[in-house]
Structures are given as structure tokens and as C-alpha cells.
Design an enzyme around this catalytic site. Sequence first.
Site, PDB file in Angstrom:
ATOM      1  N   SER A  23     -61.312  -5.656 -60.122  1.00 39.84           N
ATOM      2  CA  SER A  23     -59.918  -5.246 -60.225  1.00 39.84           C
ATOM      3  C   SER A  23     -59.003  -6.295 -60.833  1.00 39.84           C
ATOM      4  O   SER A  23     -57.830  -6.024 -61.090  1.00 39.84           O
ATOM      5  CB  SER A  23     -59.400  -4.872 -58.837  1.00 39.84           C
ATOM      6  OG  SER A  23     -59.381  -5.991 -57.974  1.00 39.84           O
ATOM      7  N   LYS A  80     -52.138 -10.752 -59.858  1.00 43.51           N
ATOM      8  CA  LYS A  80     -52.484  -9.338 -59.871  1.00 43.51           C
ATOM      9  C   LYS A  80     -51.351  -8.506 -59.283  1.00 43.51           C
ATOM     10  O   LYS A  80     -50.664  -8.940 -58.362  1.00 43.51           O
ATOM     11  CB  LYS A  80     -53.758  -9.105 -59.060  1.00 43.51           C
ATOM     12  CG  LYS A  80     -54.995  -9.712 -59.666  1.00 43.51           C
ATOM     13  CD  LYS A  80     -56.181  -9.658 -58.732  1.00 43.51           C
ATOM     14  CE  LYS A  80     -56.649  -8.261 -58.454  1.00 43.51           C
ATOM     15  NZ  LYS A  80     -57.956  -8.253 -57.741  1.00 43.51           N
ATOM     16  N   SER A 126     -64.302  -8.232 -57.599  1.00 47.94           N
ATOM     17  CA  SER A 126     -63.097  -8.097 -58.414  1.00 47.94           C
ATOM     18  C   SER A 126     -62.704  -9.336 -59.203  1.00 47.94           C
ATOM     19  O   SER A 126     -61.882  -9.246 -60.105  1.00 47.94           O
ATOM     20  CB  SER A 126     -61.920  -7.667 -57.532  1.00 47.94           C
ATOM     21  OG  SER A 126     -62.126  -6.358 -57.073  1.00 47.94           O
TER      22      SER A 126
END
Length: 474
Positions: free
Chosen positions: A155, A80, A179
Amino acid sequence: MPVSEPTALELRDALRRREITATELAESALARVEERPDLGAFVSVNAELALADAARADVRIHTTAPHDLPPLIGLPTAHKDLIDVRGFVTTHGSRAMPHRLAQADDPIATAVRAAGAITIGKTQVPEFGIAGYSENAVAPPAANPFDTSLTAGGSSGGTAAAVAARLIPAAIGSDAGGSIRIPAAACGLVGLKPGRGVVPADRLRGATDPAGAPTMGVSGPIARTARDAALFLDAILGGRGEPTLAAVNRAEELRGLRVGVSLASPFEEWIEIGFSAEAHAAVAAATTALEAAGHHVEAAAIHYEPQYPEAFTTVWTAGLGRINFAPGAEALLGDLARMFLERARRTSPEALGAAVEGLRSFAASASRQWAQYDVVLTPALATLPPALGAFTARGPEGDYRLQCQWAPQTSMVNVAGHPAATAPTHWTATGLPMGVQLIGRPGSEAQLLQLAEQLMDPLPARTASGGRAFTSRD
């Protein structure tokens, strides 16, 4: 051999048998990323660095006995765009932060590198990771591989889109409020949020945040299968052997668990929570599968303390108030981040302390109620994924409300510190996945992945490119 369809575990074994090379896998992954700009999965790639790492992996594979190799040696993966990975730029999904080339790895990236995986790039996230969808002003949004007009969640949305579309075989995401589980569910994947403190790299954060609230963020796998998730979890745990994978390989032996099904959400005192027909179908399919596997499934009477929405939101937004922005940088924040920052600055130390105590009380109450069952089963998401832009179109307050309505049962697990996993159990007529969340007792990560193995629709005929191959079971 084709490299788009085999699982991470199959690719790992093929690498060890020297039937394919790490360089070939890296080249294939990079090519597939280039072919799918419509997904918005990647913010950046570094082909030169990835191929150099792959070449070193090939040398190691050819000069080392298979049993002495790291568990993920030669497998392409991604991180990420919230964490530092040496040689890659970190943006945090924000125009308000400097975009710097990382000179060293964050702890979880160190663990993945030590396990031998090859990082090919950084994946799309919401600004500072604060949302359940992955859209920002830095790069195109992360789209759902099954319908690119819809969100991939967040996320870890870019990561989930990349795994579901077979750009990479699996990856490690992070989860502080859902997430990992939200995008995994939106993209038809297995997502595991380990319990607090289980992953060694996460322990460096400590058990509490700077405000004294329980640390909510943990690292865990996102994968197409429960076995692949187990492989990646074992790799970041760093112990001897692969006990989680061994457990999942024996998933059929797991029987006799007491499973409580709950639609209760701690947000329902604040906003209306409604579960779609697709969410109910996913729960029904999971119930049928679990009972067929020999478990006892019953309705769970769970009630959550009403202070949760205010307490959680206060603690969730407090972190933005600890960021030191450069002069003028705050003007570059997105609307949601700006609203959260303003809220954090309005919150007095006394109010933050009260919110921390409220979350501690909530966690204790939730844990006591969940302890009546071996596993608590909930819908993974309340509805199918919203369209790209649907959250931001509502303004920041409406944006946050919609996030809580779409994923009304994920953040509470982070607050309590329990492990939880999501797995797809139902597919709509248009080929969109729906799944369930399994909340386990502390230390039950392997058991949750065993249950995911028992639950998952085993048919691999569904494509992650907007279409679907139907079978006689539909």
C-alpha cells in the site's frame, strides 16, 4: 548542486555543510512533483506549509553545530495518505470516510518531524491500505516509474513511486502484509519492514490487535540505497548515534551467514503459486552475490501450516468491521473493501478467535523453521508488476487472489513479527527491476540492510522515467 540524483545521505551531509538549503530542496521536490502528474504518486501537497518548515530548518542549520542537528534536518519527504500529518488532509484512500484536515500528527509522523524532515505531501494508497497496489476512487493510481502502464505496488505505492522517480530522497512507509516490501520491490528500491515492536512509535499500538491477533503493522524506510534506508531507520528509532548506518558502512565485513533459499508460500494450499523467470533470475543473482560475499547459501526445506490462508484472511479483513461508517457511506466503498467488510460481518466471534489461534500457531511454526538459518531468502515478488487496473478488473475475489499470487511470501513475515528487507538484484532487458526478500531473526534489521548493500546492483545508470541507460554489464 543538482538535487535529483544525490542520495538522501549525500543531501543530508550537503545541508550540514551549508552547500545547499532546505528551502532549495523543498522547492525542487515540489517542482518535480508538479512535473510528474503521470505517476499519481501524490494525493496532495502543501507547498506553503512545506516551505515554512524548510525556512525554519534553514535557520536551525545556520545557528546550530552540525553534530547537534536532528538526523534528517531539511530533507524533503512524504507520508502515506493513511496517517494524520498536521496541516494535511487525510483521506484513507476512501470516498466512504470524511476527508479532514489533521490537527495533530500520528506517532510515526511525530517521529519523522522530530528527526527534522520536511513533509511536502501525502502519497497514494489503496482504500484503507488493504491491497498490494495503490488505486482508489479518490485520486489517480500510483504508477510504476519504470513503466507507467504498470502498478507501483502497495500500500506504500505512492511513496515508492515518489522515491524511485527522485521526487523525494526517501520516506517512511508502513507494512502490515507487505506494504513496504511490495512497492519497494516493484520500483527497484530497498524496503525494510522492522520487527514487531522495534520502532518506538509502533509500540503504542500494542503487541496485539483488538481481536487478540499479533499486531502486524510496523513502520519502516523506503529508499534508493541501503545507506539511505539505514539513515531513516536510525532517525525513527531515536537512539544515540546512527548504529544502523555505521553497520551498513561496514557491510563488506559481514561474512559467513547461513542463508536458506525458499520458494514455499503459505498460500499454495489455496491457490496456485508460480514464480516467473524474472523472479528466478533475481534469486540466482542474489545467490551469486551472497556466495561471493562469503556466505553459505542452500535450499531450505520449509513447510507452512495449511490453515494460513483462511486464518490470515479472516484476521486481515476483521479491521474493516470495526470502522463506524456514517449513514450511507458504505455505498461509497470500493468493491474490495465492500467484500472484506461483508466477510468481517459474517465472521462470528468464535471463528475470529479460531483464526487468531491459527495465526499464533503458524507464527510459532514458521519462526522455528526460519531459526535454522541466519537469513531466509525468497523472491520479493512472484512476477513483474501487473498493469494498472489488472487487479480490479478481476472482481473483488479475483483481485484478492491475484494479490496473494503476486506477493505470496510477504504477509507471513508480519504474522511472525520478524524483520524483512527487499533489495533489487536483477533488471530485465526492458529496464524493470526484480528483487529478493531477506527474512531475518528478531533484532537483525541492521544485518538485513548490510545484506541489501551487498546484494544491490550498484549501477546507478538506470532511470526511473520509463527509459534506461545500458552499460557493458548488461
